[in-house]
Each structure stands twice: as structure tokens, then as C-alpha cells.
Design a protein around this motif. Structure first.
Motif, mmCIF file in Angstrom:
data_model
loop_
_atom_site.group_PDB
_atom_site.id
_atom_site.type_symbol
_atom_site.label_atom_id
_atom_site.label_comp_id
_atom_site.label_asym_id
_atom_site.label_seq_id
_atom_site.Cartn_x
_atom_site.Cartn_y
_atom_site.Cartn_z
ATOM 1 N N PRO A 137 36.725 35.781 34.794
ATOM 2 C CA PRO A 137 35.984 34.671 35.406
ATOM 3 C C PRO A 137 34.532 35.059 35.689
ATOM 4 O O PRO A 137 34.223 36.232 35.939
ATOM 5 N N ASP A 138 33.646 34.078 35.667
ATOM 6 C CA ASP A 138 32.244 34.333 35.967
ATOM 7 C C ASP A 138 32.072 34.983 37.335
ATOM 8 O O ASP A 138 31.172 35.811 37.532
ATOM 9 N N ALA A 139 32.926 34.621 38.286
ATOM 10 C CA ALA A 139 32.828 35.201 39.627
ATOM 11 C C ALA A 139 33.050 36.711 39.596
ATOM 12 O O ALA A 139 32.497 37.447 40.427
ATOM 13 N N GLU A 140 33.844 37.185 38.638
ATOM 14 C CA GLU A 140 34.103 38.615 38.514
ATOM 15 C C GLU A 140 32.989 39.333 37.760
ATOM 16 O O GLU A 140 32.895 40.562 37.798
ATOM 17 N N ARG A 141 32.140 38.572 37.070
ATOM 18 C CA ARG A 141 31.024 39.142 36.327
ATOM 19 C C ARG A 141 29.742 39.132 37.140
ATOM 20 O O ARG A 141 28.759 39.792 36.773
ATOM 21 N N GLU B 255 43.656 35.463 45.302
ATOM 22 C CA GLU B 255 42.322 35.490 44.688
ATOM 23 C C GLU B 255 42.234 34.479 43.550
ATOM 24 O O GLU B 255 41.232 33.755 43.414
ATOM 25 N N LYS B 256 43.276 34.433 42.733
ATOM 26 C CA LYS B 256 43.264 33.518 41.596
ATOM 27 C C LYS B 256 43.280 32.065 42.065
ATOM 28 O O LYS B 256 42.503 31.228 41.567
ATOM 29 N N LEU C 59 37.568 26.705 35.283
ATOM 30 C CA LEU C 59 37.298 28.100 35.613
ATOM 31 C C LEU C 59 36.575 28.741 34.426
ATOM 32 O O LEU C 59 37.203 29.127 33.448
ATOM 33 N N PRO C 60 35.240 28.846 34.499
ATOM 34 C CA PRO C 60 34.479 29.427 33.389
ATOM 35 C C PRO C 60 34.518 30.944 33.397
ATOM 36 O O PRO C 60 34.678 31.579 34.445
ATOM 37 N N ARG D 21 34.143 42.752 40.128
ATOM 38 C CA ARG D 21 34.742 43.976 39.599
ATOM 39 C C ARG D 21 35.117 43.878 38.123
ATOM 40 O O ARG D 21 35.727 44.782 37.561
ATOM 41 N N GLY D 22 34.779 42.749 37.492
ATOM 42 C CA GLY D 22 35.030 42.604 36.066
ATOM 43 C C GLY D 22 36.480 42.455 35.702
ATOM 44 O O GLY D 22 36.886 42.761 34.575
ATOM 45 N N ARG D 23 37.284 41.959 36.630
ATOM 46 C CA ARG D 23 38.721 41.842 36.382
ATOM 47 C C ARG D 23 39.059 40.551 35.630
ATOM 48 O O ARG D 23 38.389 39.526 35.773
ATOM 49 N N THR D 24 40.133 40.607 34.848
ATOM 50 C CA THR D 24 40.659 39.399 34.218
ATOM 51 C C THR D 24 41.467 38.611 35.251
ATOM 52 O O THR D 24 41.806 39.132 36.324
ATOM 53 N N CYS D 25 41.809 37.388 34.908
ATOM 54 C CA CYS D 25 42.634 36.576 35.807
ATOM 55 C C CYS D 25 43.979 37.238 36.079
ATOM 56 O O CYS D 25 44.554 37.066 37.157
ATOM 57 N N ALA D 26 44.465 38.005 35.107
ATOM 58 C CA ALA D 26 45.761 38.667 35.263
ATOM 59 C C ALA D 26 45.685 39.882 36.181
ATOM 60 O O ALA D 26 46.716 40.443 36.550
#
Length: 211
Positions: A168-172, A188-189, A146-147, A177-182
């Protein structure tokens, strides 16, 4: 019903892997090693993770559980690999601060080490190796990744370990939405995680082994 033993006593991880594997393994009961703690003939002790790769450590754990329980066993080993640290913490992720399993101390230490690293150079990825070992000695390993990038301050109350600092790159990507894994929901995770990728990849081998 066939039984698959996960090489962990972590109830959170057992639940996560049940959710990931459930749709791929109908009719398979997934249990942790603690299900055998009351059976002296099949109880499994702690395994020394002496391997130098995620795959080696996952195999060490799965072999011990398959030998101890006499059942098909699955284990994983995972961690955070930071580009500017040459892939560290890597296999030492859970004990980066010198104590095993102290997530908060591990996180603080890593953020301190990266304090002067600018955002464009904070690339990292979660890596996971999932290993299946059968009582007859058959072995199978799959990898997942997971990059993403590391943020300077933890965000989110979900997940565990380094989840609060990896976006995650998918969030960028556009639409993310720019969210962290947490900050992601469990669903979703699991859909994008390194562990989800590794276990979805190994699920067909588990299904074949269990008939």
C-alpha cells in the motif's frame, strides 16, 4: 437485536466485516448466509455474478440475499486493478487463472504477466463496492480503494488473494515499513483497506435502515 446478513459463506470475510462494522453498528448481529442453510424457506443459493462492475455484482448478491432471507443484506465485490493491464484483473480477480478461488494460481499468472514490467510502472489498487439492499427494495452503494504498487515476489502469510504482492502507498510513505497487505495485522489492514473504506462509508446507511 437487529440482524444484518452478509452475502457470503466465507467465515474469514464474515469475521473481517464484523470487525470493521462492529464499532459502527452496536446492537446489530452480523451473520453470513450459511446461518440460513438449514431453513428451506430462507436458504440462499449461489448468485451468478454477471455484472460488469464491482457495484453491479455487489448489488446482485445483496438483492438475492435480501429477497431470500427477508432481512437487510450487505454484499461486496472487490478485486485488484493493475494500471498497465488497463484495470484487469478487476471483476475477474477471483478467477483470473480460469478457476474461481484458486488464489495461488491467480497470483502466479499475474506475476508472470508482469514479469517484464519495471517497478515504476507496477502501480495498482484494490477496489471494493459495498451494497446494502433492504427487503423493501431500498438500495445503497459505497466504494473504497487501496492504492499501492505490486512487488515481484509474494511476501507475508496473512490476508488472502493478491494481498502478498501489493504494498500500500501508506507503507511506501515516509515512516512506512514497505510491507505488503499480507504482512499487516488484521487491525492495520482494516484501517486502510478498500473493504474497510467501503464498509465504513456504508455503515451510516445500515445504521439508519436498522433504526
Amino acid at each position: 437485536m437487529s440482524t444484518l446478513v452478509l452475502a457470503t459463506r466465507n467465515a474469514h470475510k464474515v469475521g473481517e466485516l464484523r470487525a470493521i462494522l462492529g464499532g459502527h453498528l452496536p446492537g446489530v448481529e452480523v451473520v453470513g448466509v450459511d446461518a440460513f442453510d438449514s431453513d428451506p424457506d430462507r436458504a440462499v443459493g449461489d448468485v451468478v455474478e454477471s455484472g460488469v462492475t464491482f457495484a453491479e455484482n455487489a448489488l446482485l448478491k445483496a438483492r438475492a440475499v435480501a429477497a431470500g432471507t427477508g432481512l437487510p443484506a450487505v454484499a461486496d465485490d472487490s478485486g485488484l486493478c493493475v494500471d498497465v493491464l488497463g484495470g484487469a484483473p478487476g471483476i475477474f480477480s477471483a478467477r483470473w487463472c480460469g478457476r474461481h478461488g484458486d488464489d495461488e494460481a491467480n497470483l502466479r499468472l499475474l506475476l508472470a504477466q508482469l514479469a517484464d514490467v519495471p517497478a515504476p510502472h507496477r502501480g495498482a489498487h484494490f477496489a471494493c463496492a459495498a451494497a446494502l439492499v433492504l427487503p423493501d427494495g431500498t438500495e445503497h452503494v459505497e466504494l473504497g480503494s487501496l492504492p499501492g504498487v505490486l512487488v515481484a515476489q509474494p511476501s507475508g502469510g496473512g490476508g488472502f488473494g493478491y494481498d502478498p504482492i501489493l504494498v500500500p502507498d501508506a507503507e511506501r510513505a515516509p515512516g512506512g515499513r514497505g510491507r505488503t497487505c499480507a504482512q499487516l495485522s488484521a487491525e492495520e489492514k482494516n484501517a486502510i483497506s478498500h473493504r474497510g473504506a467501503a464498509f465504513r462509508a456504508i455503515a451510516p446507511a445500515i445504521a439508519r435502515a436498522l433504526g
